[in-house]
Design an enzyme around this catalytic site. Structure first.
Site, PDB file in Angstrom:
ATOM      1  N   ASN A 169     -25.896 -34.686 -44.069  1.00 14.33           N
ATOM      2  CA  ASN A 169     -26.113 -36.057 -43.596  1.00 14.33           C
ATOM      3  C   ASN A 169     -24.751 -36.722 -43.390  1.00 14.33           C
ATOM      4  O   ASN A 169     -24.023 -36.971 -44.349  1.00 14.33           O
ATOM      5  CB  ASN A 169     -26.938 -36.802 -44.647  1.00 14.33           C
ATOM      6  CG  ASN A 169     -27.266 -38.235 -44.247  1.00 14.33           C
ATOM      7  OD1 ASN A 169     -26.676 -38.783 -43.325  1.00 14.33           O
ATOM      8  ND2 ASN A 169     -28.210 -38.830 -44.957  1.00 14.33           N
ATOM      9  N   CYS A 194     -27.055 -45.418 -41.923  1.00 11.53           N
ATOM     10  CA  CYS A 194     -27.252 -44.265 -41.027  1.00 11.53           C
ATOM     11  C   CYS A 194     -27.833 -44.672 -39.683  1.00 11.53           C
ATOM     12  O   CYS A 194     -27.876 -43.863 -38.765  1.00 11.53           O
ATOM     13  CB  CYS A 194     -28.172 -43.252 -41.686  1.00 11.53           C
ATOM     14  SG  CYS A 194     -27.611 -42.760 -43.297  1.00 11.53           S
ATOM     15  N   HIS A 215     -31.875 -38.861 -36.833  1.00 11.25           N
ATOM     16  CA  HIS A 215     -30.834 -38.853 -37.868  1.00 11.25           C
ATOM     17  C   HIS A 215     -31.083 -37.648 -38.773  1.00 11.25           C
ATOM     18  O   HIS A 215     -32.222 -37.353 -39.139  1.00 11.25           O
ATOM     19  CB  HIS A 215     -30.924 -40.151 -38.669  1.00 11.25           C
ATOM     20  CG  HIS A 215     -30.082 -40.130 -39.903  1.00 11.25           C
ATOM     21  ND1 HIS A 215     -28.766 -39.728 -39.887  1.00 11.25           N
ATOM     22  CD2 HIS A 215     -30.380 -40.417 -41.197  1.00 11.25           C
ATOM     23  CE1 HIS A 215     -28.286 -39.776 -41.111  1.00 11.25           C
ATOM     24  NE2 HIS A 215     -29.238 -40.189 -41.919  1.00 11.25           N
TER      25      HIS A 215
HETATM   26  N1  ACO Z   1     -30.270 -29.137 -57.339  1.00  6.09           N
HETATM   27  C1  ACO Z   1     -31.255 -28.870 -58.188  1.00  6.09           C
HETATM   28  N2  ACO Z   1     -32.166 -29.778 -58.592  1.00  6.09           N
HETATM   29  C2  ACO Z   1     -32.037 -31.027 -58.095  1.00  6.09           C
HETATM   30  C3  ACO Z   1     -31.020 -31.376 -57.199  1.00  6.09           C
HETATM   31  C4  ACO Z   1     -30.108 -30.380 -56.826  1.00  6.09           C
HETATM   32  N3  ACO Z   1     -29.086 -30.598 -55.964  1.00  6.09           N
HETATM   33  N4  ACO Z   1     -31.142 -32.676 -56.886  1.00  6.09           N
HETATM   34  C5  ACO Z   1     -32.219 -33.128 -57.541  1.00  6.09           C
HETATM   35  N5  ACO Z   1     -32.747 -32.126 -58.297  1.00  6.09           N
HETATM   36  C6  ACO Z   1     -33.897 -32.176 -59.176  1.00  6.09           C
HETATM   37  C7  ACO Z   1     -34.169 -33.545 -59.711  1.00  6.09           C
HETATM   38  O1  ACO Z   1     -33.344 -33.820 -60.818  1.00  6.09           O
HETATM   39  C8  ACO Z   1     -35.613 -33.450 -60.099  1.00  6.09           C
HETATM   40  O2  ACO Z   1     -35.691 -32.788 -61.335  1.00  6.09           O
HETATM   41  P1  ACO Z   1     -36.779 -33.242 -62.443  1.00  6.09           P
HETATM   42  O3  ACO Z   1     -38.099 -33.013 -61.766  1.00  6.09           O
HETATM   43  O4  ACO Z   1     -36.472 -32.342 -63.575  1.00  6.09           O
HETATM   44  O5  ACO Z   1     -36.490 -34.694 -62.675  1.00  6.09           O
HETATM   45  C9  ACO Z   1     -36.189 -32.500 -59.035  1.00  6.09           C
HETATM   46  O6  ACO Z   1     -35.058 -31.841 -58.446  1.00  6.09           O
HETATM   47  C10 ACO Z   1     -36.971 -33.195 -57.947  1.00  6.09           C
HETATM   48  O7  ACO Z   1     -36.250 -34.349 -57.545  1.00  6.09           O
HETATM   49  P2  ACO Z   1     -36.741 -35.247 -56.383  1.00  6.09           P
HETATM   50  O8  ACO Z   1     -35.759 -36.345 -56.166  1.00  6.09           O
HETATM   51  O9  ACO Z   1     -38.183 -35.611 -56.571  1.00  6.09           O
HETATM   52  O10 ACO Z   1     -36.657 -34.172 -55.187  1.00  6.09           O
HETATM   53  P3  ACO Z   1     -37.099 -34.326 -53.721  1.00  6.09           P
HETATM   54  O11 ACO Z   1     -37.965 -33.219 -53.327  1.00  6.09           O
HETATM   55  O12 ACO Z   1     -37.527 -35.734 -53.380  1.00  6.09           O
HETATM   56  O13 ACO Z   1     -35.710 -34.065 -52.960  1.00  6.09           O
HETATM   57  C11 ACO Z   1     -34.024 -35.357 -51.888  1.00  6.09           C
HETATM   58  C12 ACO Z   1     -34.618 -34.911 -53.200  1.00  6.09           C
HETATM   59  C13 ACO Z   1     -33.494 -34.128 -51.175  1.00  6.09           C
HETATM   60  C14 ACO Z   1     -32.900 -36.329 -52.150  1.00  6.09           C
HETATM   61  C15 ACO Z   1     -35.107 -36.021 -51.016  1.00  6.09           C
HETATM   62  O14 ACO Z   1     -35.818 -36.956 -51.774  1.00  6.09           O
HETATM   63  C16 ACO Z   1     -34.563 -36.712 -49.803  1.00  6.09           C
HETATM   64  O15 ACO Z   1     -34.001 -36.096 -48.909  1.00  6.09           O
HETATM   65  N6  ACO Z   1     -34.784 -38.027 -49.735  1.00  6.09           N
HETATM   66  C17 ACO Z   1     -34.351 -38.815 -48.616  1.00  6.09           C
HETATM   67  C18 ACO Z   1     -32.949 -39.085 -48.818  1.00  6.09           C
HETATM   68  C19 ACO Z   1     -32.408 -39.729 -47.630  1.00  6.09           C
HETATM   69  O16 ACO Z   1     -32.898 -39.576 -46.542  1.00  6.09           O
HETATM   70  N7  ACO Z   1     -31.345 -40.431 -47.894  1.00  6.09           N
HETATM   71  C20 ACO Z   1     -30.623 -41.014 -46.948  1.00  6.09           C
HETATM   72  C21 ACO Z   1     -31.430 -41.929 -46.092  1.00  6.09           C
HETATM   73  S1  ACO Z   1     -30.439 -43.060 -45.473  1.00  6.09           S
HETATM   74  C22 ACO Z   1     -29.120 -42.224 -45.097  1.00  6.09           C
HETATM   75  O17 ACO Z   1     -29.231 -41.183 -44.473  1.00  6.09           O
HETATM   76  C23 ACO Z   1     -27.846 -42.711 -45.594  1.00  6.09           C
END
Ligand code: ACO
Length: 325
Positions: free
Chosen positions: A282, A112, A252
């Site tokens: 994204n 990214c 980003h």
């Molecule tokens: N719908 C419902 N529940 C979900 C979903 C969904 N789409 N996705 C995950 N969950 C659940 C998980 O299974 C987890 O459940 P559990 O507690 O029963 O295990 C719960 O939600 C919490 O999961 P987390 O991963 O802790 O949630 P978080 O608040 O961290 O959000 C997210 C997840 C949105 C992916 C976040 O961590 C994020 O944005 N991280 C950065 C990702 C990123 O920037 N990636 C790219 C960077 S590099 C690039 O851009 C290519």
């Protein structure tokens, strides 16, 4: 000699995938996606569109905005994590689609952060006098590498392309500086196990769905916020620019919570932050040029404004660039 961004263009495919679409077949909800990510919808390329098609459309618009004409382009750099195929490069295919025979072209893989890396390469070539007008494209079809059955990734990513022409500065607008970083030790926080030489596409690999991107979102989140804030401050300090002098932050677009925490750390009000994640999700290397293109179209970014680009992505990579528009 300094370089500047002379023109920007973007293109997004027509098909819109709403959060309701994912609700229809996955254990997820519009409420969860909106609250945890800020995303309401994203675009999906048609089956006949490839990364180079999206990139060529964005490039045409950027060249038109720059007013240099296709013949004025001396080098094509395409930042992408999802090229049409390993070779020829997406940059070569874009060159062919634009009819640019003989113009050097190569792809750049920095996840990214690819567009910021691409602008850094382009501005260095322009400043050295080696090339005059460099076309930088960020183009992605991420919907083809995320697992449609993995709710923790498929709701986040979308398709699109953005492009810019980097040229010698006219004295008013200029790229003031950039900082780039990477740490491959964190590579497995976001990786695509089986589309390169590491793993053959055996039945077992397909069954384990290793041909789709794997992400440890929670760990990435913390590193993204920390490093995007650090690299921004590092760059501003080096250039002797105060945070309060920044007119626009163009980050980003990975997660609205990452963006708002970053803005808070930089002491910038959200009114100075360009956000369009709700519409496109994204789009990796395409996210910054699409956001820039929209902000210019809306007349928000004006000449003379100080614009800070900052990105973070697979690699891991991160980087920032400051531009006097
Ligand atoms: N719908 C419902 N529940 C979900 C979903 C969904 N789409 N996705 C995950 N969950 C659940 C998980 O299974 C987890 O459940 P559990 O507690 O029963 O295990 C719960 O939600 C919490 O999961 P987390 O991963 O802790 O949630 P978080 O608040 O961290 O959000 C997210 C997840 C949105 C992916 C976040 O961590 C994020 O944005 N991280 C950065 C990702 C990123 O920037 N990636 C790219 C960077 S590099 C690039 O851009 C290519």
């Amino acid at each position: 000699m300094k370089a500047c961004i002379r023109g920007v263009g973007y293109y997004v495919p027509e098909e819109v995938l709403t959060n309701q679409y994912f609700e229809s077949y996955l254990d997820t909800s519009d409420e969860w996606i909106t609250q945890r990510t800020g995303i309401k919808e994203r675009r999906r390329a048609s089956s006949w569109e490839n990364t180079s098609d999206l990139g060529a459309k964005a490039a045409e618009r950027a060249i038109k905005a720059a007013g240099v004409g296709r013949d004025g382009i001396d080098l094509i750099v395409c930042a992408t994590a999802t090229p049409d195929m390993p070779f020829p490069s997406a940059a070569c295919l874009i060159g062919a689609k634009l009819g640019l025979k003989g113009v050097p072209a190569f792809d750049l893989a920095a996840g990214c952060t690819g567009f910021v890396y691409g602008l850094a390469v382009a501005s260095s070539f322009v400043e050295s006098g080696r090339f005059r007008n460099v076309l930088v494209v960020g183009s992605e079809i991420l919907t083809r590498i995320v697992d449609p059955m993995d709710r923790s990734t498929c709701v986040l990513f979308g398709d699109g392309a953005g492009a810019a022409v980097v040229s010698p500065s006219n004295g008013a607008s200029e790229i003031l500086g950039f900082k780039l970083h990477a740490d491959g030790g964190y590579g497995e926080l976001l990786y695509l196990p089986a589309r390169g030489t590491a793993l053959e596409l055996t039945e077992e690999v397909l069954e384990k769905r290793l041909h789709y991107a794997k992400m440890r979102g929670n760990e990435l989140f913390k590193i993204a916020v920390r490093e995007m804030a650090n690299v921004s401050i590092e760059l501003l300090d080096e250039l002797g620019v105060g945070k309060e002098e920044v007119d626009w932050l163009v980050p980003h677009q990975a997660n609205i919570r990452i963006i708002s925490t970053l803005a808070k750390r930089l002491g910038l009000p959200m009114a100075k932050v360009v956000v369009n994640i709700q519409k496109y999700g994204n789009t990796s290397a395409a996210s910054i040029p699409i956001a820039l293109g929209e902000a210019l179209e809306q007349g928000r970014i004006k000449s003379g404004d100080l614009v800070l680009l900052v990105a973070f992505g697979a690699g891991l990579t991160w980087g920032a660039m400051l531009i006097r528009w």
